[in-house]
Design an enzyme around this catalytic site. Sequence first.
Site, PDB file in Angstrom:
ATOM      1  CE  LYS A 112      32.297  29.723  35.341  1.00  0.00           C
ATOM      2  NZ  LYS A 112      33.317  30.421  34.557  1.00  0.00           N
ATOM      3  CE  LYS A 195      22.735  32.484  29.184  1.00  0.00           C
ATOM      4  NZ  LYS A 195      23.976  33.076  28.702  1.00  0.00           N
ATOM      5  CE  LYS A 198      31.569  28.823  26.738  1.00  0.00           C
ATOM      6  NZ  LYS A 198      31.104  30.180  27.065  1.00  0.00           N
TER       7      LYS A 198
END
Length: 332
Positions: A112, A195, A198
């Site tokens: 991240k 997958k 969002k």
Amino acid sequence: RSRVLSGIQPTADSFHLGNYLGALKNWVEMQDDYDAFYFIPDMHAITVQHDPVALRARTRNAAAQLLAVGIDAHRSTIFAQSQVPEHAQLAWVLMCLTGFGEASRMTQFKDKSAKQGAEHASVGLFTYPMLMAADILLYKAEYVPVGEDQRQHLELTRDLAQRFNTRFGEAFVVPKPFITKESAKIYDLQDPRAKMSKSGPSPAGLINLLDEPKVSAKKIRSAVTDAEREIRYAPDEKPGVSNLLVINSVLSGRSVAELEQYFAGKGYGDLKVDTAEVLTEFVVPLRKRVDEYLDDPAELDRALDIGAQRARSVASDTLAAVYDKIGFLPPK
Ligand code: ATP
Ligand code: MG
């Protein structure tokens, strides 16, 4: 009843079909067998840049969706993390027990922070796993349902619990990963090897629970399949068709084998139309229930408040024991 604990971040305006079929549906079922604690980690949501107005709306939105899919605020404890201050308090203690090197090895932080440019990542993103450990350890949950992406954080949680218990005396239950029975994994409708997520590449591949049912039905009908005609479950060879079969099966309660039989001799168009219908039947009443909860934010806040009180009654006992063992003065 053993206790389970699970959270889902309020980082989008709507949960998506993967969140529901892969996680929330299990949450609903677990209420029968476990003392379930479900929370909305709004404190985790601020580890990356966020908009305050959107966060507040999304937190209420998340609560409304949890209630609407069938989380029962009487049987389960449902709450917002920031309304239980013990999370932040225990996180500090756990940060002081975590080695800097140990925290630096967390792959989610590496991923991240790399995305944002490491210099700009917040220290909160770095200490995210210790807050997560606090979330879990406060409730002495025996089981924690975790996906592959959270496994390393659960390992750290277990290490920290053991470390504390050994150094200062037993305060924590060492949690075990919850092995869910074959929870469905849902794939992107346009890229069925990826997958559904969002943060996925194309909005056309993502079904949000709160989107217009007509829009979602159209996305199902436009799903990528393959050049054959046969409707059968074969995830490696036929990921698109298999994904539709799974979605249809879990939503309709018919087994994949039943569906294969039902669609024998029919075409992909039939599978898509049927799946779009099954989806519509699911989301129409769901959206109505969500709207009802959102129309009465005071009532929604009351439900969260009751959950927070109940959570605090457990969390404050754990924190008091921790504070005592670690050598803080007794509270006045
Ligand atoms: P992000 O792309 O930011 O990681 P996401 O769409 O993957 O977001 P998360 O917030 O990471 O969603 O996941 C919330 C929960 O939903 C987790 O329990 C996760 O395992 C589950 N989940 C997410 N996507 C899917 C999917 N496609 N199929 C099954 N379960 C899923
Ligand atoms: Mg994810």
